[in-house]
Scaffold this motif. Sequence first.
Motif, PDB file in Angstrom:
ATOM      1  N   CYS A 292       0.838  -1.185   0.000  1.00 26.92           N
ATOM      2  CA  CYS A 292       0.000   0.000   0.000  1.00 26.92           C
ATOM      3  C   CYS A 292       0.881   1.246   0.000  1.00 26.92           C
ATOM      4  CB  CYS A 292      -0.939  -0.021   1.203  1.00 26.92           C
ATOM      5  SG  CYS A 292      -0.084  -0.112   2.792  1.00 26.92           S
ATOM      6  N   TYR A 293       0.248   2.418   0.034  1.00 23.28           N
ATOM      7  CA  TYR A 293       1.008   3.665   0.033  1.00 23.28           C
ATOM      8  C   TYR A 293       1.878   3.791   1.281  1.00 23.28           C
ATOM      9  CZ  TYR A 293      -1.588   5.428  -3.986  1.00 23.28           C
ATOM     10  OH  TYR A 293      -2.109   5.602  -5.242  1.00 23.28           O
ATOM     11  N   HIS A 294       1.390   3.311   2.412  1.00 20.79           N
ATOM     12  CA  HIS A 294       2.166   3.411   3.644  1.00 20.79           C
ATOM     13  C   HIS A 294       3.402   2.511   3.577  1.00 20.79           C
ATOM     14  CE1 HIS A 294      -2.286   3.562   4.541  1.00 20.79           C
ATOM     15  NE2 HIS A 294      -1.908   4.820   4.660  1.00 20.79           N
ATOM     16  N   ALA A 295       3.211   1.295   3.042  1.00 21.06           N
ATOM     17  CA  ALA A 295       4.345   0.381   2.923  1.00 21.06           C
ATOM     18  C   ALA A 295       5.352   0.876   1.893  1.00 21.06           C
ATOM     19  CB  ALA A 295       3.845  -1.013   2.549  1.00 21.06           C
ATOM     20  N   VAL A 296       4.871   1.439   0.789  1.00 27.16           N
ATOM     21  CA  VAL A 296       5.782   1.961  -0.232  1.00 27.16           C
ATOM     22  C   VAL A 296       6.616   3.102   0.325  1.00 27.16           C
ATOM     23  CG1 VAL A 296       5.849   3.180  -2.442  1.00 27.16           C
ATOM     24  CG2 VAL A 296       4.369   1.198  -2.171  1.00 27.16           C
TER      25      VAL A 296
ATOM     26  N   LYS B 231      14.516  -3.230  -2.247  1.00 30.25           N
ATOM     27  CA  LYS B 231      14.139  -4.182  -3.280  1.00 30.25           C
ATOM     28  C   LYS B 231      12.628  -4.392  -3.179  1.00 30.25           C
ATOM     29  CE  LYS B 231      18.553  -6.655  -3.477  1.00 30.25           C
ATOM     30  NZ  LYS B 231      19.227  -7.979  -3.371  1.00 30.25           N
ATOM     31  N   MET B 232      11.912  -3.750  -4.075  1.00 31.83           N
ATOM     32  CA  MET B 232      10.455  -3.821  -4.026  1.00 31.83           C
ATOM     33  C   MET B 232       9.949  -5.224  -4.333  1.00 31.83           C
ATOM     34  SD  MET B 232       8.006  -1.740  -3.284  1.00 31.83           S
ATOM     35  CE  MET B 232       8.758  -0.135  -3.566  1.00 31.83           C
ATOM     36  N   GLU B 233      10.742  -6.025  -5.065  1.00 31.14           N
ATOM     37  CA  GLU B 233      10.297  -7.380  -5.402  1.00 31.14           C
ATOM     38  C   GLU B 233      10.129  -8.269  -4.172  1.00 31.14           C
ATOM     39  OE1 GLU B 233      12.953  -5.913  -6.523  1.00 31.14           O
ATOM     40  OE2 GLU B 233      12.822  -5.670  -8.716  1.00 31.14           O
TER      41      GLU B 233
END
Length: 592
Positions: free
Chosen positions: A353-357, A367-369
């Motif tokens: 979500c936006y908070h996690a991003v 590493k977003m993956e």
Amino acid sequence: MAMDGSLSWVPHGMDNSSATRIDVRVCAYAEVGDDGAQNWHSTRNELKVLDRDCVNFKDFSEALDQEIKHGLNQKLLITFWDKISNSFAEINHDTSLLTTIDMYWDERRLPIMVSVVCKGDINTTATYGYWFTPGLVISIDAGKGIDAAVTQVFTNGVEHRECMRHLVKNFMKKIRGDVLLKHLWPACRAYRILRFEQHYNPMLEACPEAIQWLEDNHKHLWKRYQFSEISKVDYVTNNIAESFNSWIRTEKSFPVIPLFDRIRQLIMEKMDLRRRLSYKLCGKILPRVLKDVNAKSRGLPYAHTFSNRDQDNSPLLAEVQGVDKDLQLWRHTLDLTNRTCTCRQWQVTSLPCYHAVHVITSMRNPKMEDYIDDYYSVHKFKKAYENWVGPMTDRNQWPKVDLGFKLWPPILKRAAGRPRTRRYKGWEGGKTRRTVTCKRCHQKGHLKKTCNETVLDPNAPPPAPPKPKRVRNRSKKKAIEVQTKATQVEAPPSAHVEATTPSKASTPTTDISSPMTRSRQRQLDLDSAAIHGMCTPTKQLAFSVDSNSPVTRSRKKQLDLDAAMCKASKVAAKPKAMKKTARKLEVKKPRN
């Protein structure tokens, strides 16, 4: 539901202070007999009233077991929605039953779900008919026929949802109102029950009858906060089915066998296209998914604080806070290890979500993956399209089968005119004017570039500059008049000058306010040259007449005037010969 003030639902003789309602929802199931025969039962709702001081789980479960028919190898599974953990939990003893009643005591209405499951291994189909893979979601369009059929076939392990668009369409046929239109869609899209109640309670206060009609006629899942976290799908509409209908819109009018054969060809082409596309993919997560997740990280006005880190200084727990458009402070907690957030969007979609991003991008070398579920991986994509649909011959080469009878088509009378290929759209499907929303003040009716409303948010963009006043263009006549007055010079009061003025000697004066034409421009040039003719040669006026044009009366008159002007300019330096020259000019006037 709000607490009823009259408590008219309490049976006679039961204590009003301890009475509570139990809203029992029995999911559709297949009753399996001893001989293996299956008897289908559809979904139904029951309302029970119990005394909290006297109820116990054994008596409650035995009463349900007697009312719900099931096989010997089947049992009842009683679950409810836990507000604390935001997930479904099982009721299996007295303590959990009393805790559940206390959790919903403010509403005096406890919603529970009863499912008929197989004893032992639920994945076996020998004794329990069909058990589908967990995570399967069926979304219908609120049609009565398809609702009954889907509920009967897709029973165990299937999450039944209802398209919100069709629900709103049926809802607006019965009841309309600004409060309902304002809060119905936001309530549907809420991931948390707290957010849902913020939009649900105003509708309940404005029109309780409408909410009661909604609960009685639309019993499938349409609230996003009730969606399972296994399916990884948060769709509230069945746009996937609508896109399939648009995919075969030209083949809908085919007979059954050609229709299915054409659908087979379309699926065969699509599978082959996706399979060849998967050969070019590399990496862990699909590129389109990574692009969408990275796009969320642009311009997030949040603040975060880490609560726990591991030995490698990698964050494990964190909290994110910010301010909404109403300047209200909010805060959410994150668990990066378990990929959870209190907003529940990460759990339902398996995408950060936006908070996690915001927290992930603040780390060093993120590493977003690693924070995206394998559901969106390249490996799963290749696995989904690794098989293919085999080719088939045409219908004439199929084997002939003698059915023992011949099935004739029904006798129908064809209507006059060309058959219609497009469906009749509802009242909400017509051409309506779209209402725009301002991204600065979040109000309807204008855009951000023209917004001048007062906004309390200090991070909001500045208001639009005032619109400049519109300058009206002057008329053509006034512009020509100004231009003519600028070129015209007043002649000196001299007798001999008047005698050599071509405009008075040959043609009458023209109106200044008349439109500027070539002849009038030539006349004005001649007047100006005549005024200054005593000291200025008139060779510059020779361009006004084309030497190759035929000699007409007007051209001959112009040539005579030019000759007279040239002669007058030559003798202008001799004052004594002025009177003689003027007398000769008067004698040699051209005839009209």
